[in-house]
Each structure stands twice: as structure tokens, then as C-alpha cells.
Design a protein around this motif. Structure first.
Motif, PDB file in Angstrom:
ATOM      1  N   UNK A 168       0.605  -1.833   0.122  1.00 52.83           N
ATOM      2  CA  UNK A 168      -0.321  -0.757  -0.083  1.00 52.83           C
ATOM      3  C   UNK A 168       0.750   0.985   0.108  1.00 52.83           C
ATOM      4  N   UNK A 169       0.997   1.610  -0.630  1.00 48.93           N
ATOM      5  CA  UNK A 169       1.677   3.671  -1.392  1.00 48.93           C
ATOM      6  C   UNK A 169       0.875   4.446  -1.697  1.00 48.93           C
ATOM      7  N   UNK A 170      -0.425   4.398  -1.015  1.00 43.80           N
ATOM      8  CA  UNK A 170      -1.045   5.369  -1.470  1.00 43.80           C
ATOM      9  C   UNK A 170      -1.339   6.435  -0.964  1.00 43.80           C
ATOM     10  N   UNK A 171      -0.416   6.951  -0.201  1.00 43.02           N
ATOM     11  CA  UNK A 171      -0.525   7.848   1.016  1.00 43.02           C
ATOM     12  C   UNK A 171      -1.210   8.150   1.704  1.00 43.02           C
ATOM     13  N   UNK A 172      -2.756   7.127   1.485  1.00 41.97           N
ATOM     14  CA  UNK A 172      -3.943   7.279   2.167  1.00 41.97           C
ATOM     15  C   UNK A 172      -4.057   6.412   3.080  1.00 41.97           C
ATOM     16  N   UNK A 173      -3.427   4.973   2.823  1.00 43.34           N
ATOM     17  CA  UNK A 173      -3.422   3.810   3.096  1.00 43.34           C
ATOM     18  C   UNK A 173      -4.909   3.335   2.928  1.00 43.34           C
ATOM     19  N   UNK A 174      -4.674   4.111   1.625  1.00 38.63           N
ATOM     20  CA  UNK A 174      -6.570   3.277   0.892  1.00 38.63           C
ATOM     21  C   UNK A 174      -6.577   1.502   0.749  1.00 38.63           C
ATOM     22  N   UNK A 175      -5.406   0.759   0.487  1.00 31.44           N
ATOM     23  CA  UNK A 175      -5.531  -0.694  -0.003  1.00 31.44           C
ATOM     24  C   UNK A 175      -5.929  -0.987   2.017  1.00 31.44           C
ATOM     25  N   UNK A 176      -4.945  -0.623   3.080  1.00 35.36           N
ATOM     26  CA  UNK A 176      -4.878  -1.278   4.181  1.00 35.36           C
ATOM     27  C   UNK A 176      -6.216  -1.217   5.177  1.00 35.36           C
ATOM     28  N   UNK A 177      -7.621   0.366   4.968  1.00 33.91           N
ATOM     29  CA  UNK A 177      -8.309   0.609   4.556  1.00 33.91           C
ATOM     30  C   UNK A 177      -9.810  -0.526   4.139  1.00 33.91           C
ATOM     31  N   UNK A 178      -9.254  -0.613   3.198  1.00 30.48           N
ATOM     32  CA  UNK A 178     -10.435  -1.547   2.481  1.00 30.48           C
ATOM     33  C   UNK A 178     -10.096  -2.794   3.073  1.00 30.48           C
ATOM     34  N   UNK A 179      -9.308  -3.024   3.235  1.00 30.68           N
ATOM     35  CA  UNK A 179      -9.330  -4.369   4.000  1.00 30.68           C
ATOM     36  C   UNK A 179     -10.002  -4.603   5.170  1.00 30.68           C
ATOM     37  N   UNK A 180     -10.063  -3.728   5.751  1.00 30.87           N
ATOM     38  CA  UNK A 180     -10.397  -3.307   7.293  1.00 30.87           C
ATOM     39  C   UNK A 180      -9.392  -3.388   8.609  1.00 30.87           C
ATOM     40  N   UNK A 181      -8.153  -2.708   8.214  1.00 33.76           N
ATOM     41  CA  UNK A 181      -7.209  -2.667   8.774  1.00 33.76           C
ATOM     42  C   UNK A 181      -7.019  -1.465  10.123  1.00 33.76           C
ATOM     43  N   UNK A 182      -6.739  -1.225  11.102  1.00 31.23           N
ATOM     44  CA  UNK A 182      -7.086  -0.336  11.640  1.00 31.23           C
ATOM     45  C   UNK A 182      -6.067   1.021  11.268  1.00 31.23           C
ATOM     46  N   UNK A 183      -6.873   2.370  11.593  1.00 29.28           N
ATOM     47  CA  UNK A 183      -6.218   3.848  11.010  1.00 29.28           C
ATOM     48  C   UNK A 183      -5.157   4.048  12.767  1.00 29.28           C
ATOM     49  N   UNK A 184      -4.545   4.893  12.178  1.00 32.26           N
ATOM     50  CA  UNK A 184      -4.392   5.961  13.129  1.00 32.26           C
ATOM     51  C   UNK A 184      -4.753   7.398  12.284  1.00 32.26           C
ATOM     52  N   UNK A 185      -5.801   7.758  13.035  1.00 34.54           N
ATOM     53  CA  UNK A 185      -5.646   9.778  12.556  1.00 34.54           C
ATOM     54  C   UNK A 185      -5.365  10.517  13.491  1.00 34.54           C
ATOM     55  N   UNK A 186      -4.558  11.888  12.855  1.00 33.11           N
ATOM     56  CA  UNK A 186      -4.432  12.611  13.795  1.00 33.11           C
ATOM     57  C   UNK A 186      -5.469  13.772  13.801  1.00 33.11           C
ATOM     58  N   UNK A 187      -5.896  14.730  15.570  1.00 35.93           N
ATOM     59  CA  UNK A 187      -7.092  14.970  15.775  1.00 35.93           C
ATOM     60  C   UNK A 187      -7.236  16.479  15.236  1.00 35.93           C
ATOM     61  N   UNK A 188      -6.147  16.514  14.747  1.00 35.12           N
ATOM     62  CA  UNK A 188      -6.365  17.714  13.143  1.00 35.12           C
ATOM     63  C   UNK A 188      -5.149  17.592  12.642  1.00 35.12           C
ATOM     64  N   UNK A 189      -5.809  17.461  11.251  1.00 31.74           N
ATOM     65  CA  UNK A 189      -4.725  17.136  10.143  1.00 31.74           C
ATOM     66  C   UNK A 189      -4.500  18.275   9.848  1.00 31.74           C
ATOM     67  N   UNK A 190      -3.251  18.395   8.960  1.00 26.39           N
ATOM     68  CA  UNK A 190      -2.466  19.391   8.716  1.00 26.39           C
ATOM     69  C   UNK A 190      -2.920  20.348   7.411  1.00 26.39           C
ATOM     70  N   UNK A 191      -2.814  21.482   7.353  1.00 25.52           N
ATOM     71  CA  UNK A 191      -3.592  21.985   6.233  1.00 25.52           C
ATOM     72  C   UNK A 191      -3.141  21.480   4.610  1.00 25.52           C
ATOM     73  N   UNK A 192      -3.395  21.547   3.692  1.00 24.27           N
ATOM     74  CA  UNK A 192      -2.802  21.169   2.375  1.00 24.27           C
ATOM     75  C   UNK A 192      -2.939  22.121   1.718  1.00 24.27           C
ATOM     76  N   UNK A 193      -1.874  21.910   0.425  1.00 22.47           N
ATOM     77  CA  UNK A 193      -1.573  23.553  -0.266  1.00 22.47           C
ATOM     78  C   UNK A 193      -1.231  22.906  -1.600  1.00 22.47           C
ATOM     79  N   UNK A 194      -1.632  24.039  -2.608  1.00 25.67           N
ATOM     80  CA  UNK A 194      -2.190  24.120  -3.963  1.00 25.67           C
ATOM     81  C   UNK A 194      -0.851  24.648  -4.081  1.00 25.67           C
ATOM     82  N   UNK A 195       0.541  24.013  -4.956  1.00 21.22           N
ATOM     83  CA  UNK A 195       1.165  25.091  -5.248  1.00 21.22           C
ATOM     84  C   UNK A 195       0.614  25.266  -6.889  1.00 21.22           C
TER      85      UNK A 195
END
Ligand SMILES: Cc1cc2nc3c(=O)[nH]c(=O)nc-3n(C[C@H](O)[C@H](O)[C@H](O)COP(=O)(O)OP(=O)(O)OC[C@H]3O[C@@H](n4cnc5c(N)ncnc54)[C@H](O)[C@@H]3O)c2cc1C
Length: 421
Positions: free
Chosen positions: A162-189
Motif C-alpha cells: 500500500x503506497x497510496x499515501x492514504x493507506x487506502x488498500x489497508x482501509x479497504x481490507x479493514x485494518x485499524x487506522x491512526x488519524x491525528x485530531x487535526x490534520x495538517x493543512x493541504x497546499x495547492x502549488x
């Protein structure tokens, strides 16, 4: 509602890598170079992920305290980009004035071309415009379904990465996930031009500054900085960007906020012809979800350079958490270099699935440093090498021998901790 969908094609592989970005390309190349039949699935039309599609084309850091700490196929991609005129190597010193002075600015056109070439030479079967839609772990393997331009493709592989950045494959399989309380901002270059930046214009910007017309976090000094650098620092709040709805909202917000800034600036005398020449294909996302791995790297372990029994690559970048007002940073003591344990790449409940890139198992602060590009590439290489060892030894991800993994990494030129520094 119950639908039955037709699979238009069946494929088998030793290794399937999902996500052809910063980490995934090197996961695939490393697996293929180690003799595995490897398929790489990428949702965009180009390889490189955040480095190319999101325009964050300045990987850090391959060096620490004046010495190279990350090498192997990923370093070859940098050297090849340099040879084609797509980058210049920075001066490397023991104490750079700023850590980011040692990042390497890459031309995205040259870099993505080099990535396609390297995949082809290694024998990786690359499928672009393809998105994973289903995944499950099975006895001795993984099954996934990928939505492609020409229908649904089912892939059966011995190992999935799983190299999706978002752990999408692992989420589809149903594995447990970590998520920060607030996610860092995103940036449009982006890149802006059509004006000549000078003091008089900066004074006009200060005088006409009207916070109600602009996104809330932007100051007059910020606007002047954008004009000087020909680039609007377009940070936007990032909520659940690993979901289709969240990502769509993020992209809309980034465009709308940037339009506010552009419209405001264009009303100022001397900036009427300001234009946005280019925006990245997608907004750069710093953080979504991470796997709960067999080990979770903590900020203390990270910044103190903790040596794990299964350290597989180095990492060097300050803790760098983007918060609402600025960045929370923490720097290494002199000569300290961080390491990543192999267990941070294995989801806790996984048998045949590995993970690489920014979604490796780490707490919020450790991840704010581990997510940088050279480290993502290094974890990619580790996952590809580990997949090949799993297949050779006929065992699950957690059961490979550390020595075999180090030897495989070493054979492809990767630097393994404890051997160099
Ligand atoms: C604004 C910003 C500034 C940054 N600044 C720096 C910096 O100065 N220096 C530095 O080194 N790092 C920096 N980073 C961090 C770094 O760029 C990222 O953390 C890193 O590139 C992530 O690599 P990755 O391989 O995990 O993900 P990505 O490079 O994003 O790769 C993931 C790939 O998976 C694909 N994908 C996703 N979902 C699917 C799916 N469902 N099916 C198929 N394919 C899929 C994507 O299209 C992508 O190609 C910055 C990040 C951002 C956003």
C-alpha cells in the motif's frame, strides 16, 4: 441493492503495488529488481504522486551531518534526473544554514519520465488511470479489484504494498487506522506572474489590505511574500481528504480561496495583469490516515535517533508539524540520525500486506518528519525488498529474516542503518 459486476480481465503477479507516487515507484522497482513479477497501479496519468502531480518537487533529505543516508534506486532516479538537466545537486555540509537547503529541486517533466523509464527497465508492469476498488487478504496472498479505463481488473498477488499515501488498500481490507485530531493543512502549488514586484506595489498592498475579502489566515505580509516569490502559499484546511467527498471539497476550497486572493490582488494598481500561469494537477495533502503497525514510531524515538532491532532505513528531517499559525518544529541534536523500524511498515493484523510512504505507522509528530520524500522513497525500497524476501522464504511479512532483508537492500545499493554511520 445488489449489483453483480463483470470482471473484464484477470491478472496474477508476485507483488502488486498500489500507488505509483513518491514511495510506490521504488517499492515496485525494488520488488522487480529482486526478481518478482510486479504490477504497479496508479490513479493518475503520471508517476511520482505528490512530487509531480501535486508539484512538491523538492525531496528531502538524502544527507545528514554531511553524509549520505539514503541511496539505492531512489538515488539513481535523482542522478538520472541531474544527468538530463532536470536538477542540480545542492552543496552538502555538516551544518547547513537551513535543512531545506539540502532538498533537491527536480523538474517534474524530467523526473516523471525517468520514473517511467526506470520502471520499464526493471520490468514493472505499470497501469495508470487505475484505482483500487476492493482488496482482501487470502491464504498466502491478496486479491484486489482495480477500476481501469477499460473495466474492472482482478489481480491476485502473493504480496500487496500500500503506497497510496492514504493507506487506502489497508482501509479497504479493514485494518485499524491512526488519524491525528487535526490534520495538517493541504497546499495547492501554483505560479503567478504578469507584474513587476517593487516597493510601491507592496505599499499599496498594505494600504488596501482588507481581511474580509481574503481567506482568514492571510496577512498583508503574506501577500507581499507571494508577490516576491511568484507563488501564492495556498494552504487550506484538510478534512478527510482520503475520501472521495473530502478530497472533492478540498480541491474546491483550494481553488475558491485562491481565486479570492487573485481577485483581491488584481484590484491593486500595478497588479491588474497578474495571472496564474499554472496550478498543480492536485492539491498537495500532507496528512490523512496512517496504519496501526506492529510498531508505532513515536516522536521521542524519532528525534533521539532510537536504534531498533529491525532498523531498515534512515530518516532525517526536523519534526515539522504545520498548525493553524505556523509550524511546530523540533531539531535533532548534532550527529543524531533517525531510523525507521521494519515493523512500522507492517499493519498490525496483516499477513501479506506491507505499507510504504507517508502512511507508515507513526504518531502525529513523528509522522510530520517521516513523511518527507527521501524517507518515503526509502520505505518504498524496503517494502519492495521485503516483498521479495517473503516470496523467497515463503513466509508472511512479519516472519522474514532481518538479515535477508538487509542483504537484499544492500544488493540494490540501499543504505541500511548500522553499516554506515
Ligand atoms: C504542500 C506539501 C509540502 C511538502 N513539503 C515537503 C518538502 O519540502 N520536502 C519533502 O521531502 N517532503 C515534503 N512534503 C511531503 C511529501 O511530499 C509527501 O509526504 C510524500 O510525497 C508522500 O509520498 P507517498 O508516496 O506516501 O504519497 P504520494 O507521493 O502522494 O503517492 C501516492 C500515490 O498513490 C496514488 N493513489 C492514491 N490513491 C490511490 C488509489 N486508490 N488507487 C491507485 N492509486 C492511488 C496517488 O495518485 C499517488 O501517485 C510536502 C507535502 C506537501 C503536501
Amino acid at each position: 441493492m445488489h449489483f453483480t459486476c463483470e470482471i473484464s480481465k484477470q491478472m496474477t503477479a508476485d507483488v502488486v503495488v498500489v500507488g505509483g507516487g513518491t514511495a510506490g515507484v521504488f517499492a515496485a522497482i525494488s520488488a522487480a529488481k529482486s526478481g518478482c513479477k510486479t504490477v504497479l497501479i496508479e490513479k493518475n496519468s503520471m508517476l511520482g504522486g505528490t512530487m509531480t502531480a501535486a508539484g512538491v518537487n523538492f525531496p528531502g533529505l538524502f544527507f545528514a551531518w554531511g553524509k549520505q543516508i539514503i541511496s539505492g534506486p531512489c538515488w539513481e532516479s535523482i542522478e538520472r534526473t541531474v544527468a538530463l538537466g532536470g536538477a542540480t545537486l545542492p552543496h552538502i555540509s555538516f551544518h547547513p544554514k537551513h535543512h531545506w537547503h539540502e532538498q533537491i529541486k527536480l523538474n517534474p517533466f524530467v523526473y516523471t519520465t525517468v520514473l517511467f523509464q526506470m520502471c520499464e527497465e526493471a520490468g514493472v508492469h505499470v497501469i495508470c488511470n487505475a484505482m483500487i476498488s476492493y482488496a482482501s487478504e487470502e491464504q498466502n496472498g491478496v486479491r484486489c479489484v482495480v477500476t481501469t479505463k477499460d473495466g474492472l481488473v482482478a489481480i491476485r498477488a502473493s504480496v500487496a504494498i500500500d503506497a497510496t499515501g492514504d493507506a487506502t488498500l489497508c482501509q479497504l481490507v479493514g485494518f485499524d487506522m491512526l488519524k491525528s485530531q487535526t490534520q495538517q493543512p493541504a497546499t495547492l502549488q501554483n505560479h503567478i506572474s504578469g507584474y513587476v514586484a517593487h516597493e510601491e506595489i507592496f505599499e499599496r498592498v498594505k494600504q488596501s489590505f482588507a481581511p474580509t475579502k481574503l481567506p482568514s489566515h492571510i496577512t498583508a505580509d503574506d501577500l507581499i511574500g507571494y508577490l516576491k516569490r511568484n507563488k501564492i502559499n495556498m494552504h487550506v484546511a484538510c478534512v478527510d481528504a482520503d475520501t472521495a467527498e473530502g478530497r472533492t471539497q478540498l480541491e474546491k476550497n483550494a481553488l475558491y480561496e485562491m481565486m479570492k486572493v487573485v481577485c483581491f490582488l488584481k484590484e491593486i494598481e500595478g497588479l491588474e495583469k497578474l495571472t496564474v500561469d499554472s496550478i498543480a494537477l492536485e492539491t498537495g495533502v500532507r496528512e490523512t490516515k496512517r496504519i496501526v503497525g506492529k510498531h508505532i514510531v513515536t516522536a521521542e524515538e524519532y528525534i533521539n535517533g532510537y536504534t531498533y532491532p529491525d532498523s531498515v532505513c534512515y530518516a532525517f528531517y526536523p519534526i515539522d508539524l504545520h498548525v493553524e499559525k505556523g509550524i511546530e518544529q523540533r531539531f535533532h541534536e548534532e550527529n543524531v540520525v533517525s531510523k525507521v523500524p521494519y515493523r512500522a511498515l507492517i499493519p498490525q493484523k496483516s499477513h501479506r500486506i506491507l505499507c510504504a510512504g507517508r502512511c507508515v505507522s507513526s504518531d502525529t509528530y513523528a509522522n510530520s518528519a517521516l513523511r518527507v520524500e527521501a524517507v518515503c522513497m526509502a520505505t518504498g525500497q524496503v517494502s519492495g525488498a521485503a516483498a521479495s524476501v517473503m516470496i523467497r522464504e515463503g513466509v508472511d511479512a512479519a516472519d522474514i529474516t532481518y538479515q535477508a532483508l538487509c542483504t537484499t537492500l544492500h544488493s540494490m545499493g540501499a543504505i541500511v542503518p548500522n553499516e554506515v554511520l
